[in-house]
Design an enzyme around this catalytic site. Structure first.
Site, PDB file in Angstrom:
ATOM      1  N   ASP A 148       6.956  57.045  29.953  1.00 52.39           N
ATOM      2  CA  ASP A 148       7.711  57.306  31.085  1.00 52.39           C
ATOM      3  C   ASP A 148       6.827  57.348  32.429  1.00 52.39           C
ATOM      4  OD1 ASP A 148       9.967  57.654  32.450  1.00 52.39           O
ATOM      5  OD2 ASP A 148      10.781  58.981  31.200  1.00 52.39           O
ATOM      6  N   GLU A 183       8.978  52.570  33.893  1.00 54.89           N
ATOM      7  CA  GLU A 183       8.734  52.766  34.978  1.00 54.89           C
ATOM      8  C   GLU A 183       9.773  52.763  35.931  1.00 54.89           C
ATOM      9  OE1 GLU A 183       7.893  51.672  38.964  1.00 54.89           O
ATOM     10  OE2 GLU A 183       8.130  49.991  37.387  1.00 54.89           O
ATOM     11  N   TRP A 184      10.805  52.274  35.576  1.00 53.48           N
ATOM     12  CA  TRP A 184      12.298  52.341  36.229  1.00 53.48           C
ATOM     13  C   TRP A 184      12.274  51.065  37.176  1.00 53.48           C
ATOM     14  CZ3 TRP A 184       9.843  57.073  38.145  1.00 53.48           C
ATOM     15  CH2 TRP A 184       9.535  58.111  37.362  1.00 53.48           C
ATOM     16  N   GLY A 185      11.422  50.046  37.302  1.00 57.04           N
ATOM     17  CA  GLY A 185      11.648  48.804  37.988  1.00 57.04           C
ATOM     18  C   GLY A 185      11.146  48.699  39.421  1.00 57.04           C
ATOM     19  N   ASP A 206      17.723  55.479  35.692  1.00 56.20           N
ATOM     20  CA  ASP A 206      18.383  55.745  34.419  1.00 56.20           C
ATOM     21  C   ASP A 206      19.624  55.271  34.585  1.00 56.20           C
ATOM     22  OD1 ASP A 206      15.980  56.970  33.431  1.00 56.20           O
ATOM     23  OD2 ASP A 206      16.781  58.934  33.402  1.00 56.20           O
TER      24      ASP A 206
END
Length: 402
Positions: A148, A183-185, A206
């Site tokens: 994460d 990394e959530w983009g 998320d």
């Protein structure tokens, strides 16, 4: 000159071997079950063993869900040699014993850490201990790392450096471990995560247990919000290189907790079925998060549809391309290894509507036999299809040329 040639040839050989390892570690999108949405950080080894037992008994493992992923909250700090240790109250037998149990069921075990001093939930993370932690994970028999990016700088250079460092540590760990870049983009990991060692990378924030973000919550992604980001990234996907649209929320029905936060009020079974269809045709990992020990029939039907799973797991490794996007209708096309095509037709409107399409509009010439993968029957033959599509339903077809 000969020395330069040999160095060049050696470099190509190393790059080729690295690329092959990339494919070998995750030749198709990973499938499994993850702890986070159902348990958050209130996890215990007993629960994970029960989930493994249920996944075997209910046919999930046989269907391809062969990973169990321990998300955030397992950590108990570090010992006097700075080795990461599990929380002794949550994992009294240790992670190695749990991995052995999961492996005995024909499954693999994943674990979680973060590229900072602390994880998203405030537990011990891996910054500065990458090699040591990678070797610890390998010694436990870990098969997958979700890494994460909470509490980390927001610049791209730092992210690339931190993810590359853990990627190198995993390669040197002595065990093959799939590497999920989470990394959530926001820093466009599809451009750099594979070179950092990742086999998959999150493309969005998320997922929440809802159809779409109504604009009242920032970074509270629903199915449609994630779809609209992930759909444009098909060129970056392939064997060992997957765009990860985050977990399946199928069967959660608005359960309080991570997926129920920020407007995650739950969805209808039709909408859950759409997520399964869309994630499958987009070649996203299929990671269930519901209580598989207590699934209703609708949830089992959605998660265990082998014809739909086959589209996701097709060895050609293509992510579907969105050919039609007119605000109401989305149509996706995915080439399959045997020459067939998968086609998904999504009705984004809030009402049931009729739809008709000529396959030539998707670049598919000729006549096709059309198999409905949710009805498990032939839905027609010819140069197109027409029919009724419910609100928020996704029709998923397999086309075979005739």
């Amino acid at each position: 000159m000969r020395k330069l040639f040999l160095l060049f040839f050696f470099g190509l050989s190393v790059a080729s071997a690295s690329g092959q390892q990339q494919k070998d570690l995750a030749p198709t999108p990973p499938m499994g079950w993850m702890t986070w949405n159902f348990f958050a950080d209130n996890i215990h080894e007993k629960d994970i063993r029960e989930m493994a037992d249920a996944m075997v008994a209910l046919g999930m493992v046989e269907a391809g869900y062969n990973y169990i992923f321990i998300d955030d909250g397992w950590q108990g700090g570090r010992d006097n040699r700075n080795n990461m240790i599990p929380d002794p109250a949550k994992f009294p037998s240790g992670i190695k014993a749990l991995a052995d149990y999961v492996h005995s069921k024909g499954m693999k075990l994943g674990i979680y850490s973060d590229a900072a001093p602390l994880t998203c939930a405030g537990y011990t993370a891996s910054l500065g201990f990458e090699e040591q932690d990678a070797k610890t994970f390998a010694s436990w028999g870990i098969d997958y790392l979700k890494y994460d990016y909470c509490h980390a700088p927001k610049d791209s250079a730092t992210a690339v450096a931190r993810y590359t460092k853990m990627g190198e540590a995993l390669r040197k760990s002595g065990r093959e471990i799939v590497y999920g870049v989470c990394e959530w983009g926001q820093l466009k990991p599809w451009h750099w995560a594979a070179e950092a060692g990742g086999q998959l990378w999150r493309t969005t924030y998320d997922v929440r247990d809802k159809w779409k973000n109504l604009g009242d919550q920032e970074n509270a992604e629903g199915i449609i919000d994630i779809l609209d980001i992930n759909a444009d990234l098909h060129a970056y996907a392939g064997p060992g290189r997957w765009n990860d649209a985050d977990m399946l929320v199928v069967g959660l029905y608005g359960k309080p907790g991570p997926s129920g936060d920020m407007g995650g009020v739950g969805m209808t079974d039709t909408e859950y079925q759409s997520q399964m269809s869309l994630w499958s045709i987009m070649a996203s990992p299929l990671i269930a998060t519901n209580d598989v020990r207590n699934m209703n029939e609708a949830t089992r039907r959605i998660l265990l549809n082998k014809e739909v799973i086959a589209v996701n797991q097709d060895p050609l490794g293509k992510q579907a391309e969105r050919k039609i996007n007119d605000g109401t209708w989305n149509v996706f096309v995915k080439a399959l290894e045997n020459g067939d095509y998968a086609v998904a037709i999504l009705n984004r409107a809030d009402k049931t509507q009729n739809y008709s399409i000529d396959w030539s509009a998707l670049g598919l010439g000729g006549r096709y036999e059309v198999r409905d993968l949710w009805e498990h029957k032939t839905a027609g033959k010819g140069k197109g299809w027409k029919g009724r599509v419910q609100s928020h339903e996704t029709k998923l077809f397999r086309l075979r040329k005739i």
